[in-house]
Structures are given as structure tokens and as C-alpha cells.
Scaffold this active site. Structure first.
Site, PDB file in Angstrom:
ATOM      1  N   GLU A  44      80.030  56.011  72.946  1.00  0.00           N
ATOM      2  CA  GLU A  44      80.441  55.037  71.930  1.00  0.00           C
ATOM      3  C   GLU A  44      81.729  54.342  72.379  1.00  0.00           C
ATOM      4  O   GLU A  44      81.828  53.116  72.363  1.00  0.00           O
ATOM      5  CB  GLU A  44      80.662  55.757  70.594  1.00  0.00           C
ATOM      6  CG  GLU A  44      81.177  54.851  69.489  1.00  0.00           C
ATOM      7  CD  GLU A  44      81.584  55.632  68.246  1.00  0.00           C
ATOM      8  OE1 GLU A  44      81.775  54.992  67.198  1.00  0.00           O
ATOM      9  OE2 GLU A  44      81.733  56.876  68.316  1.00  0.00           O
ATOM     10  N   HIS A  45      82.727  55.135  72.752  1.00  0.00           N
ATOM     11  CA  HIS A  45      83.995  54.609  73.253  1.00  0.00           C
ATOM     12  C   HIS A  45      84.182  55.081  74.696  1.00  0.00           C
ATOM     13  O   HIS A  45      84.060  56.277  74.974  1.00  0.00           O
ATOM     14  CB  HIS A  45      85.176  55.126  72.424  1.00  0.00           C
ATOM     15  CG  HIS A  45      85.052  54.871  70.954  1.00  0.00           C
ATOM     16  ND1 HIS A  45      84.608  55.836  70.064  1.00  0.00           N
ATOM     17  CD2 HIS A  45      85.315  53.765  70.218  1.00  0.00           C
ATOM     18  CE1 HIS A  45      84.610  55.331  68.841  1.00  0.00           C
ATOM     19  NE2 HIS A  45      85.028  54.074  68.900  1.00  0.00           N
ATOM     20  N   GLN A 103      90.152  61.022  68.840  1.00  0.00           N
ATOM     21  CA  GLN A 103      88.729  61.146  68.536  1.00  0.00           C
ATOM     22  C   GLN A 103      88.415  62.512  67.952  1.00  0.00           C
ATOM     23  O   GLN A 103      87.598  62.643  67.040  1.00  0.00           O
ATOM     24  CB  GLN A 103      87.913  60.928  69.806  1.00  0.00           C
ATOM     25  CG  GLN A 103      86.446  60.647  69.557  1.00  0.00           C
ATOM     26  CD  GLN A 103      86.255  59.347  68.799  1.00  0.00           C
ATOM     27  OE1 GLN A 103      86.944  58.373  69.042  1.00  0.00           O
ATOM     28  NE2 GLN A 103      85.336  59.342  67.857  1.00  0.00           N
ATOM     29  N   ASP A 122      90.010  50.153  67.027  1.00  0.00           N
ATOM     30  CA  ASP A 122      89.603  50.635  65.711  1.00  0.00           C
ATOM     31  C   ASP A 122      90.155  49.763  64.591  1.00  0.00           C
ATOM     32  O   ASP A 122      89.552  49.677  63.515  1.00  0.00           O
ATOM     33  CB  ASP A 122      90.089  52.072  65.501  1.00  0.00           C
ATOM     34  CG  ASP A 122      89.185  53.091  66.167  1.00  0.00           C
ATOM     35  OD1 ASP A 122      88.075  52.714  66.568  1.00  0.00           O
ATOM     36  OD2 ASP A 122      89.590  54.257  66.288  1.00  0.00           O
ATOM     37  N   HIS A 150      41.751  29.276  67.613  1.00  0.00           N
ATOM     38  CA  HIS A 150      42.950  28.870  68.354  1.00  0.00           C
ATOM     39  C   HIS A 150      42.594  27.730  69.327  1.00  0.00           C
ATOM     40  O   HIS A 150      43.308  26.732  69.445  1.00  0.00           O
ATOM     41  CB  HIS A 150      43.521  30.058  69.148  1.00  0.00           C
ATOM     42  CG  HIS A 150      44.318  31.018  68.332  1.00  0.00           C
ATOM     43  ND1 HIS A 150      43.771  31.759  67.322  1.00  0.00           N
ATOM     44  CD2 HIS A 150      45.630  31.357  68.387  1.00  0.00           C
ATOM     45  CE1 HIS A 150      44.694  32.525  66.783  1.00  0.00           C
ATOM     46  NE2 HIS A 150      45.852  32.297  67.421  1.00  0.00           N
ATOM     47  N   HIS A 209      88.432  63.258  64.124  1.00  0.00           N
ATOM     48  CA  HIS A 209      87.396  62.721  63.239  1.00  0.00           C
ATOM     49  C   HIS A 209      86.599  63.838  62.581  1.00  0.00           C
ATOM     50  O   HIS A 209      86.242  63.754  61.404  1.00  0.00           O
ATOM     51  CB  HIS A 209      86.441  61.817  64.017  1.00  0.00           C
ATOM     52  CG  HIS A 209      86.890  60.395  64.088  1.00  0.00           C
ATOM     53  ND1 HIS A 209      87.023  59.592  62.983  1.00  0.00           N
ATOM     54  CD2 HIS A 209      87.243  59.625  65.144  1.00  0.00           C
ATOM     55  CE1 HIS A 209      87.434  58.400  63.338  1.00  0.00           C
ATOM     56  NE2 HIS A 209      87.583  58.383  64.649  1.00  0.00           N
TER      57      HIS A 209
END
EC number: 3.5.4.19
Length: 795
Positions: free
Chosen positions: A683-684, A614, A717, A776, A617
């Protein structure tokens, strides 16, 4: 300098009157433009001398220094005192164009008096007035009334000596092409009309006496100016740097397989190594001959790097010109690693890549550890909005221009249509094709299992049946980041579920490579596999805008999905809130992140590899390790594993910066660890703990969970089957990752029979009456009355 000097008061004014590009001298009105406006104007200019008129303008001294350091040539000022002040703070007097006796004294590069009457608002300069101004400044003493015209290319290399008359000059300005007068044929000579060697006219200049013209042109066609098919009327140019650039540009497109130049273009690591090698040999060379020889070698490999990345010598010279204009410069010292130093003892721990260690009981430290990087949304939107507006207004033209500006690629069309040409798959190996096929198969299998295709029917009351059924979103736009990166995984993670859901049109968007103007063959392959109708050759906010609003060749889509940088994210947020676009998005996005929970039994090599996968990235990625009852020896082993693995990675510099703000948070129990994870909503989420599957039930907020020692994030991934497009920045509390339903919408329907109306009609009328919505109420009352379901006299 021409007799008229255009004065601009807006960033985009030059685009509206492109013939004013032909003026080599432009002035910006400082009272109407901000510092940022001026810098943007300079950035978008085509090499003209740009000055700023300071009359009635209000700039801080520091702002003026910034302008002069970033491309503004001179400042037009009216006051001697103000000029003295500017010189006192460090502005060279040559950079000041001072008003004296009704004229501005311009002395940067050439000596010229500019009368105040020559400064004319750009808004008042029509094509006719601009042309007449140029013609009025021309003089000739030739009996035939022609004007001597020197033609040079954009690199100031002489192409030839020709002649012009007033008609040819007028036509040249109008068409912005090279048009002259042929003495031999006694007629207007449109350069390239028969040979195809058309010239783009970049600027027109008069010499100091006004009796000679200089046309600066970009030579097109075969590159020949002379009728003898040579580059100039004086023969071909010496090879030099521009010749080397031309040769390498040709080799980039046509180099035979196996040639050394082809190998350099295909192997960036080799090219980088050769540049470093030749630079070192240049520093070691002693005599003049060797220095010149080694410098030539360095120029060759440096030029190869420029060409491979779509950078021209013109780009380099533009930077050199900007540096030349700087009046405040860097100190100039070399970076420490290039300086000779006495050897010093290196301690084992120096430079070690380690995570910070904090206790879960230290609330302040934990808060700092889990705080995500701040996203400057307002600042980004200020940059994104003009891009979106440009695409809305100018469509394909804007896409082509923005791709040239941001990606360095000049396209003929911004869209690649299916079926995709076979040559776009060149370079796709059988091994990678098989890997992509396996990944597509697994993702399709998992997402097909999610497919909700049956109609849900529920009878809520006798005679009242409510239904819910899915429909695919008709048109979807899928953004795949590109440029230097190759991300076929993103293409398949978005394209496969769109195909499974049955979307009628799938549009890819990905920025083209600088090297050849194409997207990677892997992305093209995935596009063909999932049935994408076209690939938009654009990135950033402009790609999002094109899909959201549509252009001449890009269809407007109903939903946009895919990750991207902060500009892509800002553009997605913009279009989803614009009713003109009527376009939804998958989710907000931020930097990628991982949270790993491990215990004493975890394999430190596995844990370290997950953290680093990670961290590579980007420097703004978030890497958090939550340790449950870890011993000191375990923590030390983890830190050592992180350092040892990181040092073997090619992106170690990025990893080092990411890990520097990453942490190990020490907890006393699994309960405490999962509470912290749920608060963070990663996220993960990776579970490297004993009996990991038993703890999945304790996870309330996460994009995707990777359970057990043998489930690295990398599998998700690429190939396991789950989707890797996941919510970041804590949005896992509200959003799911991309799934099949992401590409569907659900429609409800109801059927009410007379029996059903009898059961629910009174309830409907009662609620409508309370809300004061009589129409209505009447819709039910009239029906029930005709069915005889209301008592006599019912109101």
C-alpha cells in the site's frame, strides 16, 4: 409469570410481535434453532428470562454449557436420565426445568409450575390471545373489581401503587405504555397524557397468587411519576448510583465550561488517571470509613467513564447478570502486573520491541514474513448479510436501531442535512481549521491537475470519428470511519476529488460519537467545504447498505468509497455484486501496510519513525523493512531506534504486538529489494536509499511511493496532495489509489459518414456473418445498399 409462555423458533420472531416483549419468560425451541441462533436471540432480548426447550433438540454438552454461560437461564428437559447427566457434567440442578406429571418445574428465581399447555408457539399468539391470556390469570376480591398494580422502573425501584381494570390492561398491552384506572376520576388513566411523563411499558408480571400486577416501565418526560413532580409517590429516590448516573448524564450535556466534570468528559487521559488513582487509594485504605469513602470516589470516576462512552448502569447490570449465570468461570487470578512479586533482575533486552530479521535467501522465512493476515470472509458475511437485509427492509428505522445497538447512540433521525448547524463545529480550533484548509488546498490542486475534461477525438478511417469524454459519477457515498477516532483526513481525501470531478451529490457516512451523538466537528467542517449534501449518522455495514440501497432519508448512491473495518469491507463487496444495488466501490481493502527499502546511508531515526507510524494503526498492520547490504551495526541501530521511539508512544501496546510479527528482510542488492517489493505490492512504499528518485522507475506495483529521506508517509496521509485511500492486501497489482478519475466514468461515441461506411462496412458484415448475427450484418447492409455502395446481386 404470565399464564402463557411464548415459544420461539426463529431469531427475528420477537421483532414481529413486539407485545411479546411484555412477557418476562420466553422459551426458545431447541429443535428449530442453532446454538448461534439462540445466542443472537439472547443478545437482542430486553432482559427477559430465556430458557431453551430441548425436546427433540440435538446439542453437544459443550454447546449447552456455552448457552448457560451466555444468558440462557434454564433448560427445559423431559428426561430424568438426561437431567442426571447434565448435573454430572456440572450443570446446577436449579438451571434445569424438568417435566414431572405433565408440568415443568421452574425454580430459578421463583417457584413455578409451567403446564405444557402454557407453552404456546409465538406464531400462534396474536395480540388478542396474548391479552386474553393475561386477563384470564388476573384475580381480585375487591368490590370495585380493580386490580392492585405495583409500578416499578427498569431498575426495580418502586414508583407507586395504582389500580387497573381489564380495559386499562388491554390498552396497556396494545400500546405498550403505562395505562391504568383512576379511582378518583373513575376513568382510564393514560399516564403522561397531560403531563408528558409518558411511560414505556417493558413487562407485565402477575404475583404468585395472581391478585396483583407488576408493571415494569421506563419513565419518560421529566422523570416524575407522582403528581407532586417527584420521582415516585414516596418522594425522590436516594441519590445512590442511579442518581449519580442521572446527574452525570445531565452534566455531560449541560456542564458549564471550566467545571471539573466538564474537564473530565473532555480529557479522557485525566479521567483514566483518576480512575487508576482512586483504585489504588481504595486498595490502600484500611478502616471501614476510609474504604467506603475511597470506593465512593472510585464509583464517581468510573460512572463518569460509563456516561462519557454512552454506557448505562443497565448495561453493567446486564453483564453482571450474565456473569452470575455462568457455570464455568475463569480461574480468577489477577493479571501478573497487579500481583506482588519479589524484585527480579531485569535484563536490558527483556521486553525490547524488535523486528524479526530474515535473509532474502531463506525463501520459507521470507514467505512467512510477507504473508498477510487471513481474512475470514465467509464468517464475516454471515454477520453482515442480516444487517444489510434489515436496512433494505426497514430503512431509517433499521439505521436508528442498529446505531443504538452498535454505537450506543439513540438518534431521532439518522441523517444530518446541509447546511450544517454552527454548533456542530464547536471544538474546532483555528489551528486545525487552518491545517485542514491547507490540506484541502493541496489535495484539490493535485487532483484538479488530474482532471480529464477534454473530449478525445480520433479519425480511425476516413469518415469514421471515435470520441471519448468524461462525465462525473452522479451520486457518491463516502464512508469515514469514526466513533472514538477522528478522521477528517479521510473525509477530505474522498470529498475533495469528488468535488473536483463534479459529482452532483456527495453523501458522507460516519458513526456518531457516544458522548453526544454527533460526528466530529472536523468531519462536519470538511463536509461543508466539499459540498456534501448530508451526513449519514451510521457506521459499519448498515451505513454501506443505506447508501447502496437508499432509505427514506438517505439517497441511493452510484458508488461507495472509503476505508473501514472488516464489516465495512464485506458490505462493500456484497453491494457491488448485487444487481439490486447497482452500486460500485472504490477497491477491496485489508489492514494497512508499509514496506520501507533502506540502505546503509539511511537515517535510522527516520526509518524507525516510518515503521512505527504504520505499526500504530493496529495489531494486524503489516510493517516490512527491506534492507540493502546492511551491516550488523546498522541493524542493531535500527532495532534500538524502533524500541526507543516505540516506548514513547501512547499506543505502545498496539505497536508491540504489530512489531512482534514484523520483519527486516536482508537483501544483497537494490535489484533484489525492488523485486521483493513488486512481488509484495505494498500500500505504502517508502524509499530511504541513496539517489531514491532514480529508482522510482523500478517500481511496478505500489499504492503510493514516498521518495527520499524527507518524505514520510504522514505527509501523504494528510497534506502533500496525493490521496491516502490506497489499495491494500496486494491489490496494488490491479488497482490504483483514489484519484479524480475514480469519481468519473468515460463515455465513447462514434460518427460514421457514408464515406466511413464505405471504408468499414464490408469488414463489419464479414465479422457479423462469421458470428451468425444476421441482424447486425443487415444494419450495415441496408444502409450501404441505399447508398449504392454494394455491387448488384450482393448477398
Amino acid at each position: 409469570m404470565l399464564p402463557v409462555v411464548p415459544v420461539f423458533n426463529a431469531v427475528n420472531a420477537l421483532k414481529e410481535k413486539t407485545y411479546l416483549y411484555l412477557s418476562s419468560q420466553l422459551v426458545l425451541d431447541g429443535k428449530d434453532m442453532t446454538k448461534d441462533d439462540i445466542l443472537e436471540f439472547v443478545q437482542n432480548s430486553h432482559g427477559q428470562n430465556i430458557s431453551v426447550l430441548l425436546k427433540d433438540a440435538k446439542f453437544e454438552d459443550d454447546d449447552l454449557i456455552v448457552l448457560l454461560n451466555n444468558g440462557v437461564v434454564t433448560l427445559f428437559i423431559d428426561s430424568d436420565d438426561y437431567a442426571a447427566h447434565l448435573v454430572e457434567i456440572g450443570v446446577p440442578s436449579i438451571r434445569l426445568t424438568l417435566l414431572k406429571d405433565g408440568a415443568y418445574q421452574f425454580s430459578f428465581g421463583q417457584i413455578q409450575e409451567i403446564q405444557q399447555s402454557q407453552l404456546v408457539k409465538a406464531s400462534e399468539i396474536s395480540l388478542e390471545t396474548f391479552t386474553n391470556s393475561v386477563l384470564s390469570g388476573m384475580k381480585t376480591d375487591r368490590p370495585d373489581g380493580l386490580y392492585t398494580t405495583l409500578v416499578v422502573d427498569e431498575n426495580e425501584r418502586s414508583l407507586g401503587l395504582v389500580y387497573s381494570n381489564k380495559e386499562s390492561v388491554s390498552l396497556a398491552i396494545e400500546t405498550q405504555t403505562g395505562i391504568y384506572f383512576s379511582r378518583s376520576r373513575n376513568e382510564i388513566w393514560r399516564k403522561g397524557a397531560t403531563s408528558g411523563n409518558v411511560q414505556k411499558l417493558l413487562s407485565i408480571e402477575l404475583d404468585c397468587d395472581g391478585d396483583a400486577l407488576k408493571f415494569v416501565v421506563r419513565q419518560g418526560g421529566s422523570g416524575s411519576f407522582c403528581h407532586l413532580e417527584t420521582e415516585s409517590c414516596f418522594g425522590n429516590f436516594r441519590h445512590g448510583l442511579y442518581g449519580l448516573q442521572k446527574l452525570l448524564q445531565e452534566r455531560l450535556l449541560n456542564a458549564p465550561e471550566g467545571s471539573y466534570t466538564k474537564r473530565l468528559f473532555n480529557d479522557s487521559d485525566l479521567l483514566t488517571a483518576k480512575i487508576k488513582e482512586e483504585a489504588e487509594e481504595l486498595t490502600e485504605a484500611v478502616d471501614k470509613k476510609d474504604i467506603a469513602w475511597e470506593c465512593a470516589d472510585l464509583f464517581y470516576f468510573a460512572m463518569a467513564r460509563l456516561v462519557a462512552n454512552g454506557v448505562s448502569l443497565e448495561d453493567v447490570e446486564r453483564n453482571l447478570n450474565t456473569k452470575h449465570l455462568k457455570i464455568t468461570r475463569r480461574k480468577g487470578d489477577a493479571k501478573p502486573k497487579f500481583l506482588k512479586k519479589e524484585p527480579v533482575a531485569v535484563h536490558e533486552e527483556d521486553g525490547k520491541i524488535v523486528l524479526n530479521v530474515v535473509s532474502a535467501s531463506d525463501k520459507a522465512a521470507v514467505e512467512k514474513a510477507v504473508t498477510r493476515p487471513i481474512q475470514k470472509t465467509a464468517e464475516i458475511m454471515n454477520l453482515v448479510n442480516p444487517i444489510i437485509e434489515n436496512v433494505i427492509k426497514n430503512g431509517d428505522k433499521a439505521l436508528v436501531e442498529l446505531t443504538a445497538k452498535f454505537d450506543g447512540v439513540q438518534l431521532e433521525t439518522p441523517v444530518l442535512e446541509a447546511p450544517y448547524p454552527e454548533e456542530y463545529l464547536d471544538g474546532l480550533t483555528d489551528e486545525l481549521r487552518d491545517a485542514l484548509d491547507l490540506s484541502i488546498e493541496n489535495v484539490k490542486k493535485f487532483h484538479a491537475a488530474q482532471m480529464q475534461s477534454e473530449t478525445l477525438d480520433v479519425e480511425t478511417q476516413p469518415g469514421v470519428v471515435c470520441s471519448r469524454f468524461p462525465r462525473p459519477i452522479e451520486k457518491v457515498g463516502l464512508y469515514i470511519p469514526g466513533g472514538t477516532a477522528i478522521l477528517p483526513s479521510t473525509a477530505l481525501m474522498l470529498g475533495v476529488p469528488a468535488q473536483v470531478a463534479g459529482c452532483k451529490e456527495i453523501v458522507f457516512a460516519s458513526p456518531p460519537r457516544k458522548s453526544d451523538g454527533r460526528v466530529s466537528p472536523e468531519v462536519v467542517y470538511v463536509a461543508s467545504k466539499v459540498g456534501a449534501s448530508k451526513i449519514v449518522l451510521a457506521g459499519g455495514a448498515q451505513a454501506i447498505a443505506a447508501m447502496a440501497y437508499g432509505t427514506e432519508s438517505v439517497p441511493k448512491v452510484d458508488k461507495i468509497l472509503g476505508p473501514g473495518n472488516q464489516f465495512v469491507t464485506a458490505a462493500k463487496m456484497y453491494v457491488q455484486n448485487d444487481t439490486q444495488a447497482l452500486c460500485s466501490i472504490d477497491m477491496p481493502a485489508g489492514p494497512s501496510e508499509v514496506l520501507v527499502i533502506c540502505d546503509e546511508e539511511a537515517d535510522v531515526d527516520f526509518v524507525a519513525s516510518d515503521l512505527l507510524s504504520q505499526a500504530e494503526h493496529g495489531i494486524d498492520s503489516q510493517v516490512i523493512l527491506v534492507g540493502v547490504s546492511l551491516s550488523d551495526s546498522k541493524i542493531e541501530a535500527l532495532q534500538n531506534a524502533v524500541h526507543e521511539q516505540a516506548m514513547q508512544l501512547p499506543r505502545v501496546d498496539i505497536v508491540r504486538k504489530c512489531i512482534a510479527h514484523s520483519s527486516i528482510i536482508l537483501c544483497d542488492s537494490y535489484e533484489e529489494a525492488f523485486k521483493m517489493s513488486n512481488q509484495y505490492a505494498p500500500e505504502h512504499l517508502i524509499l530511504q536509499i541513496s539517489n531514491a528518485e532514480d529508482y522510482v522507475k523500478d517500481v511496478d506495483h505500489a499504492g503510493s511511493i514516498f521518495v527520499g529521506a524527507y518524505t514520510p508517509e504522514s505527509c501523504g496521509d494528510y497534506s502533500s496532495g496525493t490521496n491516502h485511500t490506497l489499495p491494500t492486501y496486494g491489490y496494488a497489482r490491479q488497482y490504483s489509489g483514489v484519484n479524480t478519475a475514480t469519481f468519473q466514468k468515460f463515455i465513447t461515441s462514434q460518427v460514421v459518414t457514408p464515406v466511413g461506411l464505405e471504408h468499414i462496412g464490408h469488414a463489419v458484415m464479414s465479422v457479423a456473418k462469421v458470428e451468425g448475427l444476421d441482424a447486425h450484418r443487415n444494419a450495415v447492409k441496408i444502409r450501404m445498399s441505399k447508398l449504392g455502395l454494394l455491387p448488384s446481386g450482393f448477398e
